[in-house]
Enzyme design. Structure first.
Site, PDB file in Angstrom:
ATOM      1  N   CYS A   1       0.889  -1.018  -0.058  1.00 51.41           N
ATOM      2  CA  CYS A   1      -0.077   0.069   0.008  1.00 51.41           C
ATOM      3  C   CYS A   1       0.910   1.271   0.095  1.00 51.41           C
ATOM      4  CB  CYS A   1      -0.808  -0.002   1.060  1.00 51.41           C
ATOM      5  SG  CYS A   1      -1.805  -1.645   1.344  1.00 51.41           S
ATOM      6  N   ALA A   2       1.739   1.342  -1.181  1.00 54.14           N
ATOM      7  CA  ALA A   2       2.737   2.307  -1.146  1.00 54.14           C
ATOM      8  C   ALA A   2       2.436   3.728  -0.961  1.00 54.14           C
ATOM      9  CB  ALA A   2       3.628   1.854  -2.225  1.00 54.14           C
TER      10      ALA A   2
ATOM     11  N   GLY B   1       4.577   6.948  -1.204  1.00 53.95           N
ATOM     12  CA  GLY B   1       5.921   6.473  -1.250  1.00 53.95           C
ATOM     13  C   GLY B   1       6.972   7.082  -0.169  1.00 53.95           C
ATOM     14  N   GLY B   2       6.366   7.481   0.969  1.00 54.43           N
ATOM     15  CA  GLY B   2       7.322   7.799   2.067  1.00 54.43           C
ATOM     16  C   GLY B   2       7.923   6.527   2.724  1.00 54.43           C
ATOM     17  N   LYS B   3       7.376   5.561   2.913  1.00 55.26           N
ATOM     18  CA  LYS B   3       8.175   4.202   3.561  1.00 55.26           C
ATOM     19  C   LYS B   3       8.916   3.630   2.502  1.00 55.26           C
ATOM     20  CE  LYS B   3       4.501   4.126   7.054  1.00 55.26           C
ATOM     21  NZ  LYS B   3       3.388   5.180   6.533  1.00 55.26           N
TER      22      LYS B   3
ATOM     23  N   ASP C   1      -0.027  -0.115  -5.401  1.00 52.59           N
ATOM     24  CA  ASP C   1      -1.013   0.741  -4.801  1.00 52.59           C
ATOM     25  C   ASP C   1      -2.199   0.534  -5.790  1.00 52.59           C
ATOM     26  OD1 ASP C   1      -1.075   2.905  -2.552  1.00 52.59           O
ATOM     27  OD2 ASP C   1      -2.670   3.359  -3.747  1.00 52.59           O
TER      28      ASP C   1
ATOM     29  N   ASP D   1      -4.815  -3.328 -10.297  1.00 55.79           N
ATOM     30  CA  ASP D   1      -6.047  -3.128 -10.789  1.00 55.79           C
ATOM     31  C   ASP D   1      -6.742  -4.446 -11.046  1.00 55.79           C
ATOM     32  OD1 ASP D   1      -4.236  -4.294 -12.467  1.00 55.79           O
ATOM     33  OD2 ASP D   1      -4.132  -2.694 -14.109  1.00 55.79           O
TER      34      ASP D   1
ATOM     35  N   CYS E   1      -1.765   3.781  10.969  1.00 51.69           N
ATOM     36  CA  CYS E   1      -1.491   4.899  11.614  1.00 51.69           C
ATOM     37  C   CYS E   1      -2.688   5.336  12.589  1.00 51.69           C
ATOM     38  CB  CYS E   1      -1.238   6.113  10.931  1.00 51.69           C
ATOM     39  SG  CYS E   1      -2.402   6.235   9.482  1.00 51.69           S
TER      40      CYS E   1
END
Length: 405
Positions: free
Chosen positions: A232-233, A236-238, A256, A283, A354
């Protein structure tokens, strides 16, 4: 503080868009800040922070001002007047501002401050869930912490620089930072500033990422050369953090359901000098099935209520609905069941959210481990990050290992 009409009008218009039209607060702030190119840093700061403050305390201010949604323009001026009085700001003699009963406002504030749902300005149902899942003592501290303005935290991109060099370079650009104990790559801004205009940002020396969020990639225990899937990018922070931990070696498959988010990740990866990321849009079930039993590590940064990050998204308190929470728990279990199949024998999986609610966190992991698919995994450890204890966002992460076949 002297109030300027054009700035206050920008605040009022933005509040109308957020409360009555459903516009996201960050988008409304972006639009407001584009209104007048002549505004300086102080003007922009006033507009952005005032919008966020009134959004954060909407329920409390509306109760004090005795106004109800949908707010008329006069109602919004009343909310603004309450904000001014509680901040000790002299109200100007403008047509839009009614005679304001300062003593009554302060008295009402003192009275409502004794009741948590008003004091912390949250919907009844969120207060009830927090109380039920965390207990009165922890919930009272946690929601108070989640209502504080979030600090700006940077994550050093160790592919391009070190934390010490970054700190020095930012200082040369007029931005002071501090190290954050226990977070190896983090720098905290001493004062809020627009870091995106710096040369350091343009050169890919850092990303803005909360300290709690910086714990997740490290928890996955990656090594250079591995095949890692970030399921679940998003933007893309992680993913980018994983790339720096892997020293740009190996392969990261960033997936994603939203192609638009992956396009943003592509731009960020280029700026960061990251070239071991393979982008894939989910998709259909095909991209997932292709990776069954192939990954050394899988990160599931699951969709969630976002209750742990309402410090930076205060409008989410008002947009979140009980039925969304019920639905998202089903989604969380579905992604655990499906995406866990990408982990190869002896590989590891991190499930993260989160959120601070056990029903989205520990309970999801327990449900998964007791299911047929979960029997192949062993629980290694988990980490519950509460905002009132860490001073940062609320997060959860669990590390699971797939049994060797």
């Amino acid at each position: 503080m002297r109030l300027h009409r054009n700035l206050v009008f920008a605040v009022i218009d933005s509040l109308r868009d957020i409360f009555n039209e459903g516009v996201y607060a960050d988008k409304a702030v972006e639009t407001a800040l584009r209104r007048d190119k002549r505004w300086g840093a102080r003007d922009r700061k006033f507009v952005a922070e005032t919008i966020y403050e009134i959004v954060r305390w909407k329920r409390l201010y509306a109760e004090i001002a005795n106004v109800k949604e949908p707010f008329s323009r006069q109602d919004l001026w009343r909310l603004f007047s309450v904000w001014c009085v509680l901040r000790g700001i002299q109200l100007p003699d403008w047509n839009q501002i009614e005679p304001t009963p300062t003593r009554r406002i302060k008295g009402k504030f003192d009275e409502l401050s004794k009741i948590r749902k008003y004091r912390e300005s949250i919907p009844d149902w969120i207060d009830a869930i927090g109380l039920d899942e965390l207990g009165e003592k922890v919930w009272t501290k946690e929601i108070a912490s989640l209502n504080k303005q979030a600090e700006v935290i940077l994550r050093t991109n160790t592919l391009n620089t070190s934390k010490e060099v970054l700190q020095k370079r930012l200082k040369e650009e007029g931005i002071d930072t501090e190290f954050v104990q226990g977070y190896p790559d983090a720098l905290k801004l001493v004062e809020r500033a627009n870091v995106f205009k710096t040369e350091c940002f343009k050169k890919g020396f850092f990303e803005v990422q909360d300290a709690s969020s910086q714990l997740v990639a490290a928890y996955l225990d990656v090594e250079p050369g591995m095949k890692v899937v970030d399921t679940c990018a998003g933007a893309g922070g992680k993913t980018l953090h994983l790339a720096s931990l892997m020293q740009n070696k190996g392969q990261i498959v960033a997936m994603d359901i939203y192609e638009s988010k992956l396009k943003k990740l592509k731009v960020r990866a280029r700026r960061n000098g990251v070239h071991n990321i393979d982008l894939r849009v989910i998709d259909s079930t095909k991209p997932i099935k292709k990776l069954y039993n192939k990954a050394d590590r899988v990160l599931i940064d699951a969709p969630c209520s976002g209750l742990g990050v309402i410090r930076r998204n205060p409008d989410s308190k008002w947009k979140l609905q009980p039925e969304f929470l019920d639905n998202i728990k089903k989604v969380q279990q579905d992604v655990l069941q499906s995406y866990s199949r990408m982990v190869k024998s002896g590989g590891k999986l991190v499930y993260a959210t989160c959120s601070v609610l056990p029903s989205e966190n520990q309970e999801q992991v327990e449900q998964f481990l007791s299911s047929e698919a979960g029997k192949e995994f062993s629980f290694v450890s988990d980490k519950k990050v509460l905002s009132h204890e860490s001073g940062f966002d609320g997060f959860y992460m669990a590390l699971l290992e797939k049994n060797k076949s």
